[in-house]
Design an enzyme around this catalytic site. Structure first.
Site, short mmCIF file in Angstrom:
data_model
loop_
_atom_site.label_atom_id
_atom_site.label_comp_id
_atom_site.label_asym_id
_atom_site.label_seq_id
_atom_site.Cartn_x
_atom_site.Cartn_y
_atom_site.Cartn_z
N ASP A 289 51.82 52.22 46.23
CA ASP A 289 51.05 50.79 45.70
C ASP A 289 51.91 50.40 44.56
O ASP A 289 52.11 50.70 43.45
CB ASP A 289 49.62 51.59 45.04
CG ASP A 289 49.02 50.49 44.43
OD1 ASP A 289 48.92 49.34 45.33
OD2 ASP A 289 48.10 50.56 43.64
N CYS A 346 43.83 38.09 40.70
CA CYS A 346 45.16 38.02 40.58
C CYS A 346 45.80 36.68 39.84
O CYS A 346 45.20 35.69 40.09
CB CYS A 346 45.80 38.34 42.01
SG CYS A 346 47.80 38.14 41.66
N ARG A 457 51.69 50.29 39.15
CA ARG A 457 51.80 48.99 40.21
C ARG A 457 52.70 47.85 39.62
O ARG A 457 53.13 47.32 40.45
CB ARG A 457 50.29 48.85 40.43
CG ARG A 457 50.19 47.88 41.37
CD ARG A 457 48.75 47.58 42.18
NE ARG A 457 48.80 47.27 43.45
CZ ARG A 457 49.00 46.02 44.04
NH1 ARG A 457 49.11 45.15 43.10
NH2 ARG A 457 48.73 45.71 45.18
P1 IMP Z 1 40.89 40.51 47.01
O1 IMP Z 1 40.42 40.92 48.32
O2 IMP Z 1 41.34 38.87 47.36
O3 IMP Z 1 40.14 40.62 45.82
O4 IMP Z 1 42.29 41.27 46.63
C1 IMP Z 1 42.67 42.32 46.69
C2 IMP Z 1 44.23 42.73 46.48
O5 IMP Z 1 44.70 42.10 45.08
C3 IMP Z 1 44.45 44.05 46.11
O6 IMP Z 1 44.67 44.75 47.51
C4 IMP Z 1 45.85 44.02 45.55
O7 IMP Z 1 46.81 43.92 46.35
C5 IMP Z 1 45.84 42.57 44.93
N1 IMP Z 1 45.58 43.02 43.53
C6 IMP Z 1 44.70 44.10 42.82
N2 IMP Z 1 44.95 43.85 41.59
C7 IMP Z 1 45.53 42.84 41.15
C8 IMP Z 1 46.02 42.33 39.80
O8 IMP Z 1 45.65 42.74 38.75
N3 IMP Z 1 46.98 41.25 40.01
C9 IMP Z 1 47.43 40.93 41.25
N4 IMP Z 1 47.11 41.43 42.50
C10 IMP Z 1 46.43 42.41 42.36
#
Ligand code: IMP
Length: 543
Positions: A289, A346, A457
């Site tokens: 990760d 993010c 990470r």
């Molecule tokens: P979502 O499905 O659009 O909410 O994105 C989930 C993904 O965001 C995760 O699987 C990670 O790859 C990424 N992610 C998780 N936490 C963070 C963060 O704090 N900053 C940037 N990317 C993140």
């Protein structure tokens, strides 16, 4: 027949309607729309996001329910549905992992907790559904009612066989069920005071079908399997019987009755000890990760794991370029995770000025990785079924979701009512200050940051100032994953039916050979594609 020179309207001629297909084939060198290459190379918008394009409809000659969604997640492991939940502490713990696997997908258990806690979650996934439970929790005659109750709390199930030595392969003397201990007042009594001794058992060697029949007929919760000396060999559970009936897509390895377990780790030296615990607990897939996977730490970790645990599948990442992917493929990954800055929580692209629009990332990495037989997960930025289909069309084998699944019953945490009266659950980026400072990992110690999955990470261990790459917030209630995932599945099947392909393999082939066509969307096309012009509306997605 009139001439088919394509100028019929200009000339005022009308072509014979029966010649439409022939005219199409003889006069148009290319199919309508654009190929995936032209789409990606269009550069109209620079890098593309999922919202920047659509796929064109094809020919429907089959039912949506016939569309096959099987897809590989690693070189060796194929899932029946292409859905994966993200290793985030507001998304995937054992409950989510169990239900994702039951429904044919996969939940990746987060590592923002101690190695023992994470291993315990892996163990819960591996134990959850079994034909025969090969390693049941067994108690001894000296176990107290209090201890039996505590075990029920710990494991989430009751019904423990009691054997002479308190171990498997020792003589069976009774079974303690939750009802036996529920109202028993003297908690210090041994379980022998309350256990049931009128046992229905099945002999070692019995096949699953026959054992299920005996279990059904017995009206008991558990069926112990015993050898000729009445030593306990295995156990069959009535609740597993029901689960087997209801989850035909469950993710299992071909020669196993257990669910597939996946978990994330970092790439620090301490993660090697963590991994050993996870492997001991039965881990099948490990995800390294990292927000930027192309590092010496990750490459060394991949080599270490492939050498030490050849049976364990390793997914590397995250990557968004071919160059990053090549380095990890060469190190030996069995799968890749694509995405940088597209996640809903993010802020990486804003703060770091590094990342890539997700559609472009998925296409470039997945098409490259495919040449080495390495399947890719499109991770982040998924807001709806359409985004899932687009990720798959661009070459991803599976789709990872965080925010979209965080509001389901099976994610960690409790629902609460937001200030505007909505039922919500917490959702936070693993690079948010909240997650990076979480005391869960370090249990309040000074080293909390050093052992934290968020800091790892984002390569922030030991930093005096934590630079956030994520935000902390909430998402709306989405009900149970047992309804939501089948909705995503049916949605993808309908989409593929519209495109005119019967499987994800056909979809990817069609994209590459140019039969599946695309169209760019201008800003006004995007507005047109959304609900517009209504005074008010309710957006109910499934029933
Ligand atoms: P979502 O499905 O659009 O909410 O994105 C989930 C993904 O965001 C995760 O699987 C990670 O790859 C990424 N992610 C998780 N936490 C963070 C963060 O704090 N900053 C940037 N990317 C993140």
């Amino acid at each position: 027949m009139p001439a088919t020179n394509g100028n019929s309207l200009v000339n005022g001629e009308t072509l014979d309607f029966r010649s439409a297909t022939k005219v199409l084939q003889s006069e148009y060198a290319e199919r309508d729309g654009i190929s995936v290459k032209d789409l990606i190379n269009s550069k109209v918008n620079g890098g593309l996001t999922y919202n920047d394009f659509l796929m064109l409809p094809g020919y429907i000659g089959f039912a949506a329910s016939e569309v096959a969604l099987e897809s590989p997640i690693t070189k060796r492991i194929t899932l029946k549905t292409p859905f994966v939940s993200s290793p985030m502490d507001t998304v995937t713990e054992h409950n989510m992992a169990i239900h994702m696997a039951l429904l044919g997908g996969l939940g990746v258990i987060h590592h923002n907790c101690s190695p023992d806690e994470q291993a315990e979650m892996v163990r819960k996934v591996k134990r959850y559904e079994n034909g025969f439970i090969q390693d049941p929790v067994v108690i001894s005659p000296k176990t107290t009612v209090r201890e039996a109750k505590a075990l029920k709390e710990k494991w989430g199930f009751g019904g423990f066989p009691v054997t002479e030595n308190g171990t498997l392969r020792s003589k069976l003397i009774g079974i303690v069920t939750p009802r036996d201990v529920q109202f028993h007042e003297n908690l210090d009594d041994p379980v022998t005071a309350v256990m049931s001794t009128d046992l229905v058992t099945a002999p070692q060697g019995v096949d699953l079908k026959e054992a299920n029949r005996i279990l059904k007929a017995s009206k008991k919760g558990k069926l112990p399997i015993v050898d000729e000396n009445f030593n306990l060999i295995a156990l069959l559970s009535r609740s597993d019987l029901m689960k087997n009936l209801h989850y035909p897509l469950a993710s299992k390895l071909p020669d196993s009755k257990q669910l597939i377990a996946a978990a994330a780790i970092g790439t620090r030296p301490a993660d090697k000890d963590r991994l050993q615990k996870l492997v001991d607990a039965g881990l099948d897939i490990v995800i390294l990760d990292s927000s930027q996977g192309n590092s010496i730490y990750q490459i060394e970790m991949i080599k270490y794991i492939k050498e030490k645990y050849p049976e364990l599948d390793v997914i590397g990442g995250n990557v968004v370029t071919r160059e990053q992917a090549a380095a990890l493929i060469e190190a030996g990954v069995d799968g890749l995770r694509i995405g940088m800055g597209s996640g809903s929580a993010c802020i990486t692209q804003e703060v770091m000025a590094v990342g890539r629009p997700q559609a472009t990332s998925v296409y470039n990495v997945a098409q490259f990785a495919k040449r080495f037989g390495v399947p890719c997960i499109a991770d982040g930025g998924i807001q709806n079924v359409g985004h899932i289909v687009k990720g798959l069309a661009l070459g991803a084998s599976t789709i990872m979701m965080g925010g979209l699944l965080a509001g389901t019953t099976e994610s960690p945490g409790e629902y609460y009512v937001s200030h505007d009266g909505q039922l919500v659950k917490a959702y936070r980026g693993m690079g948010s200050i909240d997650a990076m400072e979480d005391k869960k990992a370090g249990a309040g110690s000074k080293d909390a940051k050093a052992s934290n999955a968020g800091t790892a990470r984002y390569f922030s261990e030991g930093d005096r100032i934590l630079v956030a790459q994520g935000v902390s917030g909430s998402v709306r209630d989405r009900g149970s994953i047992t309804k939501f995932l089948p909705y995503l599945q049916a949605g993808v099947q309908h989409s593929l039916q519209d495109i005119g392909v019967r499987s994800l393999t056909e979809l990817r082939e069609g994209v590459v050979n140019g039969t599946v066509r695309f169209e760019l969307r201008t800003a006004s096309a995007q507005a047109e594609g959304n609900v517009h012009g209504l005074h008010s509306f309710e957006k109910k997605l499934y029933s």
